[in-house]
Design an enzyme around this catalytic site. Structure first.
Site, short mmCIF file in Angstrom:
data_model
loop_
_atom_site.label_atom_id
_atom_site.label_comp_id
_atom_site.label_asym_id
_atom_site.label_seq_id
_atom_site.Cartn_x
_atom_site.Cartn_y
_atom_site.Cartn_z
N PHE B 150 0.81 -1.22 0.00
CA PHE B 150 0.00 0.00 0.00
C PHE B 150 0.84 1.27 0.00
CE2 PHE B 150 0.78 -0.70 4.55
CZ PHE B 150 1.16 0.57 4.94
N LYS B 174 -1.18 -7.88 -8.72
CA LYS B 174 -2.17 -7.83 -7.64
C LYS B 174 -1.74 -6.74 -6.65
CE LYS B 174 -2.51 -9.54 -3.69
NZ LYS B 174 -3.06 -8.29 -3.07
N SER B 227 5.75 -6.87 4.23
CA SER B 227 6.39 -7.09 5.53
C SER B 227 7.27 -8.34 5.49
CB SER B 227 5.32 -7.25 6.61
OG SER B 227 4.67 -8.49 6.42
N CYS B 282 9.84 1.42 3.32
CA CYS B 282 10.77 0.42 3.82
C CYS B 282 12.18 0.97 3.93
CB CYS B 282 10.74 -0.84 2.95
SG CYS B 282 11.09 -0.52 1.24
N GLU B 383 9.69 -3.29 13.45
CA GLU B 383 9.32 -2.26 12.49
C GLU B 383 8.02 -1.57 12.96
OE1 GLU B 383 8.26 -3.61 8.50
OE2 GLU B 383 9.26 -1.84 7.71
#
Lengths: 117, 485
Positions: B150, B174, B227, B282, B383
């Site tokens: 996202f 996707k 993730s 990230c 994180e």
């Protein structure tokens, strides 16, 4: 008070300024200046699209759009000189806050062009 | 009535064959933007069939012609640049500058795709043996899929799509069900290209469709960004199913600030690295390690500069930081700050209760600084993926390097210094895939591989750069002899 605290805010101010001046010079019958402003507007739109690098975006402080308000009613020679001077000052003062060389060069050049008018 | 998104399969917009939908919200205004279908394994299978049927014709299409499609694609994206940027803001919550920067970075990847004809060239040796020549040929592999996150809803899918298809493969995308609209618009542009039907396919959905992609025997390879726990699952499942896979995971990126750093300029950059995109990238700076007496100066300058950051709706160009993506993300971030406080960290700047006028229900978390963080605290190890910067002390440069290398993650690390010797040593010793020297966000441009080590990457070939050419092609060796007379 509208802070010019981001790259986009500064470039959008420049685009609006050139649009306003293009209309103003056209009303004043100064077609050369009007078309120069229209060209610069296009360039500023391109710079806003192309010279933004997400990883080097940094906050900008100390600038506000109110400091660069134009009087677009007075189309006399003096009025035109004042408008050009304000535009030149805008570009001169915002350029150092931009950390992308291509954009900064374009802003500095716009300052010179307005000052030379 | 709100739009219900459709899949793009075989050159047609088709309804997913399910009745489960997830809402897509503007995280600042809470406006319902669309509903995203949870596509099933059957929907994925339809896309795979379309992509497989397209592959034969597409791989025979000359590579220069394939690259020409990318020229047209770039022009369409440039034409709709402002629309795409606004869609990114509305579905993700970041600022307009950040969204424009994201779309620009995506365009870099299209530029890289345009260069594929050069990068697909082969090599060879005449007379490798008497009268025998040996050459290599790069060939496309088949159907590739990308499962994307996202946080960069335009840029990350475009890391993969142009290179994959210009190499001659066909493609299934996707996107995240939280932010599917950027790719919806992008596929509308792709539809205008008149590519052969099935070369690019869009399947919306979440876990069900991701699982189907991982297990489908007709898909040759999968690119993933998300993730670390999910990246590991993707890697294990895809490899078990005989696929190529590049799975980029999460991060806990450290920044070391040395006493000889130019503090004002460094902090300006650290601030962008920590709070840009509301910390949801990230490569975001998560922990700043102040070495020796740099710590106090770093903290003071940070608090001073961060306090002036203007948080607001991304479409307002005076906003310097936007929202996080969802209510769940907001809650998780707030809970992690609270947990850090419980574990002994001092909160010098607290963004938990931030309210933005006119957007009182928006998913805002203000910039947060946690002080006196120690290596065992959860905020130093896990994180957060939000606008939270943890400050740690190190007595020496070596201790800072040790702290950084202790992390389970290895996405990025940066050093701020004016010492060339320390910068060189940092590049040499630190175990992270992307190293920044006086750069807080060490993001590789499209022509370089996006590095990642330890739990931040699962696979062999990274996304972007020449690694991506290797990932999206197979090298065949041809050994050739011709009999005389």
């Amino acid at each position: 008070m509208t802070p010019l605290n981001t790259f986009g805010a500064i470039m959008t101010q420049a685009i609006g300024l050139e649009q306003g001046l293009a209309d103003y010079y056209e009303r004043a019958g100064n077609n050369d200046r009007a078309s120069a402003c229209a060209r610069r507007r296009q360039k500023m739109m391109r710079i806003r699209r192309e010279a933004v690098l997400e990883i080097t975006l940094e906050a900008i402080d100390g600038l506000d759009s109110d400091d660069y308000a134009l009087d677009l009613e007075d189309v006399s020679e003096n009025g035109q000189a004042r408008a050009a001077s304000t535009a030149a000052r805008f570009y001169r003062e915002v350029a150092p806050g931009i950390n992308v060389r291509q954009a900064r060069r374009a802003l500095e050049r716009a300052a010179r062009e307005h000052a030379g008018q | 009535m709100v739009e219900r998104l459709r899949n793009y399969i075989g050159g047609e917009w088709v309804e997913a064959g399910v009745r489960e939908w997830s809402p897509v919200h503007n995280p600042a205004t809470c406006e319902l933007l669309a509903e995203c279908p949870e596509s099933s394994a059957a929907d994925v299978d339809l896309a795979v069939q379309a992509a497989r049927e397209a592959f034969g014709e597409w791989r025979r299409t000359p590579v220069l012609e394939r690259a020409q499609f990318m020229h047209h694609f770039k022009n369409l994206v440039e034409d709709r640049f402002d629309d795409l940027s606004e869609v990114v803001v509305r579905e993700n919550g970041k600022t307009l500058d950040e969204a424009r920067g994201e779309v620009r970075r995506g365009i870099e990847s299209i530029d890289f795709g345009i260069g594929v004809p050069f990068m697909m060239r082969n090599d060879g040796v005449e007379d490798i043996s008497s009268g025998i020549d040996e050459t290599t040929v790069r060939q496309p592999v088949g159907v590739f899929a990308a499962i994307t996150p996202f946080n960069f809803p335009f840029m990350v899918p475009i890391w993969f799509l142009p290179t994959a298809i210009t190499c001659g493969n066909t493609f299934i995308l996707k996107p995240s069900p939280q932010t599917p609209l950027s790719m919806q618009l992008t596929c509308e542009l792709i539809d205008e290209l008149d590519l052969p039907e099935g070369v690019v396919n869009l399947v919306h959905g979440g876990v069900t469709s991701a699982q189907a992609i991982m297990e489908h025997p007709g898909i040759a390879g999968v690119s993933f960004v998300g993730s670390s726990p999910v990246a590991k699952i993707i890697y294990e499942t895809c490899t078990r199913n005989g696929k190529r896979v590049q799975a980029q995971g999460g991060a806990k990126n450290y920044i070391a600030v040395l006493p000889d750093a130019d503090m004002e300029s460094s902090v300006k950059n650290v601030l962008g690295a920590a709070y840009g995109c509301a910390g949801q990238r990230c490569l975001a700076a998560a922990v700043a390690v102040g070495v020796g007496d740099a710590y106090d100066r770093l903290r003071d300058e940070l608090v001073k500069q961060v306090a002036g950051l203007r948080v607001g709706y991304g479409l307002d160009e005076t906003s310097q930081m936007g929202t996080v993506v969802s209510a769940q993300a907001r809650e998780r971030i707030v809970n992690m700050i609270t947990e850090g406080e419980r574990e002994g960290a001092t909160i010098s700047l607290d963004g938990r209760d931030l309210q933005v006028e006119g957007f009182e229900d928006g998913m805002f978390v203000g910039p947060t600084i946690l002080e006196d963080v120690t290596p065992e605290m959860s905020v130093a190890r896990e994180e957060i993926f939000g606008p939270v910067l943890s400050l740690m002390r190190a007595d020496s440069y070596d201790e800072a390097v040790e702290l950084i290398n202790r992390s389970n993650y290895g996405n990025a690390a940066s050093i701020f210094t004016s010492s060339g010797a320390h910068a060189r040593d940092f590049k040499y010793r630190v175990n992270a895939g992307n190293i920044g020297v006086n750069i807080g966000v060490a993001a590789p441009s499209a022509s370089f591989p996006f590095g990642g080590q330890k739990d931040s990457f699962f696979g062999d070939l990274h996304g972007q750069g020449l690694d991506s050419i290797d990932f999206f092609t197979d090298r065949k060796v041809v050994i050739e002899r011709w009999f005389e007379g």
